[in-house]
Design an enzyme around this catalytic site. Structure first.
Site, PDB file in Angstrom:
ATOM      1  CB  SER A  25      -0.935  -0.007   1.213  1.00 46.66           C
ATOM      2  OG  SER A  25      -0.200  -0.199   2.406  1.00 46.66           O
ATOM      3  CG  ASN A 112      -3.616  -5.039  13.087  1.00 49.49           C
ATOM      4  OD1 ASN A 112      -3.070  -4.931  11.989  1.00 49.49           O
ATOM      5  ND2 ASN A 112      -4.036  -6.199  13.574  1.00 49.49           N
ATOM      6  CB  THR A 157     -41.798  26.425  -5.865  1.00 44.35           C
ATOM      7  OG1 THR A 157     -42.922  26.917  -6.578  1.00 44.35           O
ATOM      8  CG2 THR A 157     -41.593  27.237  -4.602  1.00 44.35           C
ATOM      9  CG  HIS A 158     -42.933  23.045  -8.678  1.00 40.87           C
ATOM     10  ND1 HIS A 158     -43.131  21.723  -8.370  1.00 40.87           N
ATOM     11  CD2 HIS A 158     -43.628  23.762  -7.747  1.00 40.87           C
ATOM     12  CE1 HIS A 158     -43.932  21.624  -7.315  1.00 40.87           C
ATOM     13  NE2 HIS A 158     -44.227  22.853  -6.913  1.00 40.87           N
ATOM     14  CB  SER A 279     -16.451  26.012 -27.237  1.00 37.63           C
ATOM     15  OG  SER A 279     -16.527  25.201 -28.389  1.00 37.63           O
ATOM     16  CE  LYS A 285     -21.294  26.789 -25.191  1.00 37.54           C
ATOM     17  NZ  LYS A 285     -21.400  25.427 -25.688  1.00 37.54           N
ATOM     18  CD  GLU A 292     -20.690  22.603 -17.428  1.00 39.25           C
ATOM     19  OE1 GLU A 292     -21.197  21.777 -18.190  1.00 39.25           O
ATOM     20  OE2 GLU A 292     -19.972  23.528 -17.832  1.00 39.25           O
ATOM     21  CD  GLN A 324      -2.871  -2.463   2.129  1.00 38.04           C
ATOM     22  OE1 GLN A 324      -2.168  -2.725   3.094  1.00 38.04           O
ATOM     23  NE2 GLN A 324      -2.647  -2.969   0.942  1.00 38.04           N
TER      24      GLN A 324
HETATM   25  N1  ARG Z   1      -1.093  -1.407   5.243  1.00 39.70           N
HETATM   26  C1  ARG Z   1      -1.993  -1.903   6.215  1.00 39.70           C
HETATM   27  C2  ARG Z   1      -3.332  -1.165   6.109  1.00 39.70           C
HETATM   28  O1  ARG Z   1      -3.361  -0.174   5.516  1.00 39.70           O
HETATM   29  C3  ARG Z   1      -1.417  -1.698   7.599  1.00 39.70           C
HETATM   30  C4  ARG Z   1      -1.907  -2.656   8.613  1.00 39.70           C
HETATM   31  C5  ARG Z   1      -1.446  -4.017   8.320  1.00 39.70           C
HETATM   32  N2  ARG Z   1      -1.712  -4.942   9.372  1.00 39.70           N
HETATM   33  C6  ARG Z   1      -1.625  -6.249   9.178  1.00 39.70           C
HETATM   34  N3  ARG Z   1      -1.874  -6.986  10.184  1.00 39.70           N
HETATM   35  N4  ARG Z   1      -1.327  -6.749   8.008  1.00 39.70           N
HETATM   36  O2  ARG Z   1      -4.325  -1.605   6.588  1.00 39.70           O
END
Ligand code: ARG
Length: 467
Positions: A25, A112, A157-158, A279, A285, A292, A324
Site C-alpha cells: 500500500s 493494526n 418552486t418547481h 469551446s 462560448k 460543472e 487497507q
Molecule cells: N497497510 C496496512 C493497512 O493499511 C497496515 C496494517 C497491516 N496490518 C496487518 N496486520 N497486516 O491496513
C-alpha cells in the site's frame, strides 16, 4: 530496496513479485508519513517513560525519526515502492540508520493500532482544513450577500417563478447549509478524537504502557475504551466522508444554480474570464466548467462513501486486510472536497451580478400575485376568495399582454370593487420583499440580521479550529 520482509522468519519462500505489488500500500499510504512518524515518536517516548526501552535507545529513535521526517520533506529520502507499507518503510529505514534501537520501536505495538492511529490523525487534520475552507466560503457568501440586500430576483418552486426574494436572501440559504456542515464536522471531530494506539493487534499488551499520556501528547481527548474496537473502527472515516458528501451535495446544488444563472436564458450572473472556459469549436462560448466539475466531483465523493460503507459491512472483528482499501477512498474524498470548496469560493467571489436582469425577471411571471391576493385579504376578503379573484386577473393579464403593475384602476375594479390605489405599492416588488419581515424572511432588515449572525458564527468557529 526493502525486499526482506519483517515477518519472514515464519516463511520458507519469498513472496512472489506480483503478490508483493498486490499486497503493498506504500504507493498511496506514503502520505501518512508525518502521522506515522509523529505517532511513533510519542510511542517511543512513552516506552521510555515506562522503563520499557532505555533512554539511549529512545534518544536514538527520536533523533532517527526526526531525520527521516526531514529527509522525506526535503526529498532526500524517497519512498521505496517495494516496501509493504509506510509503517514498514519507516521502521526499516530507522533500523538501517540506527541499528538495534530501531528494532525496539515496535515493542507493545502492532501495525493494526499504528494504522488506526495514523488514519485517525490524518482525518482529524484534514477535516480541520476542510472546516477552514468552509469558513472562508461562508465569508465570501455573506460578503456578497451584504452587497445585494435590495437586489430583487425571482424565487422559484418547481423552477417556476414563485415569489420575489433578494439575491442576498437566496445565497444566504447556502451559507446556512455550509454553517451546518461546519458544525457537523465539529461534532464528528469531537467523537473521533480518541486514541486507538495501545490496542495492539487487538488485545492490547502485557507491557505496562501508558496510553493516557500518549493520548495527551498527541492532542487526543482520551483513549479508545475497547482495544478490539480501537483497531476495527473506521466509522470516524465513514462519518467524515459522509460529512464531505453532504458538503458536496450543497456545493453541487449551488453549482447547478450558477450553471443556470450563466445561461443566456437566465443571464443573472457572469463568471469572471479567469473562472470560465471556451469551446474548441464555438467561438462565442463561455462555459461554466468549474461549476460543472464541482457538480461532477460530487459523484466521486459519494462513490468514496459507498466504497467505505461497503468495505466495512461484512468484516468480522478485528483487523482485516480489506481495511487497507479505506485509504484511497478517504484521500480522494478529502482532496476533491477541499479543491471544490476553495475554487467554488473564488469563482463566486469574482462573479458579476446582473442586477437589472434579475430585477426584470422578477417583474415577469406575476410573482407578486400572492401580494395582490393578500391586499384583498387585508381589505376583509377571505383568502380563498381573494386567491380566486387574483387568478382571474392573471388570466386577463395574460390574454391582454398586461402585468399587475400595468393594470388600470378601472380594470382592477371590474374584478373587485375593493381595489383602491393602495394596490400599486402593495404589488411593488421591493415592498413585497421588504414586507416579509418575519424572522427568516427576505426583508433587507431580516437578511442583515442573518448576515450579522453568520459573521458571529464565523468568529466563534474560526477560534474553535483544531489545527
Ligand atoms: N497497510 C496496512 C493497512 O493499511 C497496515 C496494517 C497491516 N496490518 C496487518 N496486520 N497486516 O491496513
Amino acid at each position: 530496496m526493502q525486499t526482506k520482509k519483517m515477518w519472514e522468519g515464519r516463511f520458507k519462500k519469498e513472496l512472489s513479485a506480483s503478490v508483493n505489488d498486490f499486497n503493498s500500500s506504500i504507493s498511496f499510504d506514503n502520505r501518512l508519513y508525518k502521522e506515522d512518524i509523529t505517532g511513533s515518536m510519542a510511542h517511543a517516548a512513552m516506552l521510555c517513560r515506562q522503563g520499557i526501552i532505555s533512554k539511549e535507545d529512545c534518544s536514538a529513535i527520536l533523533k532517527g525519526l526526526a531525520e527521516i521526517m526531514e529527509d522525506i520533506e526535503t526529498g532526500k529520502l524517497e519512498f521505496d515502492m517495494n516496501a509493504e507499507d509506510i509503517h514498514m518503510f519507516i521502521e526499516a529505514e530507522l533500523t538501517d540508520r540506527i541499528g538495534d534501537a530501531g528494532k525496539r520501536l515496535h515493542t507493545a505495538r502492532s501495525r493494526n493500532d499504528q494504522v488506526a492511529l495514523d488514519c485517525r490523525m490524518y482525518v482529524i487534520k484534514t477535516m480541520g482544513d476542510i472546516k477552514s475552507s468552509l469558513l472562508k466560503l461562508i465569508k465570501i457568501i455573506s460578503d456578497k450577500a451584504s452587497l445585494h440586500l435590495e437586489t430583487v430576483m425571482p424565487g422559484y418552486t418547481h423552477l417556476q417563478r414563485a415569489q420575489p426574494v433578494t439575491l442576498a436572501h437566496y445565497i444566504m440559504a447556502y451559507a446556512q447549509m455550509f454553517m451546518r456542515d461546519v458544525t457537523r464536522i465539529e461534532d464528528a471531530l469531537e467523537r473521533m478524537n480518541y486514541l486507538p494506539l495501545g490496542s495492539g493487534a487487538l488485545a492490547t499488551t502485557t507491557y505496562p504502557i501508558d496510553r493516557e499520556s500518549v493520548a495527551k501528547s498527541l492532542g487526543f481527548d482520551g483513549v479508545m475504551q475497547n482495544s478490539i474496537d480501537g483497531v476495527s473502527d473506521r466509522d470516524f472515516a465513514i462519518e467524515s466522508v459522509s460529512d464531505l458528501s453532504m458538503i458536496m451535495m450543497h456545493l453541487s446544488r449551488f453549482s447547478e444554480e450558477i450553471i443556470l444563472w450563466c445561461s443566456s436564458e437566465f443571464g443573472f450572473i457572469e463568471l469572471d474570464d479567469a473562472y470560465s472556459t471556451g469551446s474548441s469549436i464555438m467561438p462565442q462560448k463561455k462555459n461554466p466548467d468549474i461549476a460543472e466539475l464541482v457538480r461532477g466531483k460530487c459523484a466521486r465523493v459519494y462513490g468514496s462513501l459507498m466504497t467505505l460503507l461497503t468495505l466495512m459491512k461484512g468484516l468480522p472483528l478485528a483487523y482485516n486486510k480489506d481495511m487497507q482499501e479505506d485509504k484511497e477512498a478517504i484521500f480522494d474524498a478529502v482532496d476533491n472536497t477541499k479543491l471544490c470548496i476553495d475554487i467554488f469560493g473564488e469563482m463566486l467571489e469574482t462573479s458579476k451580478v446582473n442586477v437589472g436582469v434579475m430585477r426584470n425577471a422578477a417583474a415577469k411571471g406575476f410573482i407578486n400575485a400572492t401580494d395582490c391576493a393578500d391586499y384583498l385579504v387585508k381589505k376583509g376578503l377571505p383568502f380563498r376568495d381573494a386567491y380566486k379573484i387574483t387568478g382571474k386577473i392573471i388570466a386577463y393579464c395574460i390574454d391582454n399582454g398586461k402585468t399587475l403593475e400595468t393594470m388600470s384602476m378601472d380594470e382592477y375594479r371590474e374584478f373587485c370593487p375593493e381595489f383602491e390605489d393602495g394596490i400599486y405599492p402593495a404589488i411593488d416588488l421591493i415592498n413585497c420583499v421588504n414586507g416579509r419581515k418575519v424572522t427568516g424572511g427576505p426583508a433587507a432588515v431580516r437578511v442583515s440580521e442573518q448576515i450579522a449572525l453568520c459573521r458571529d458564527f464565523l468568529d466563534k468557529h474560526a477560534a474553535k479550529h483544531i489545527d
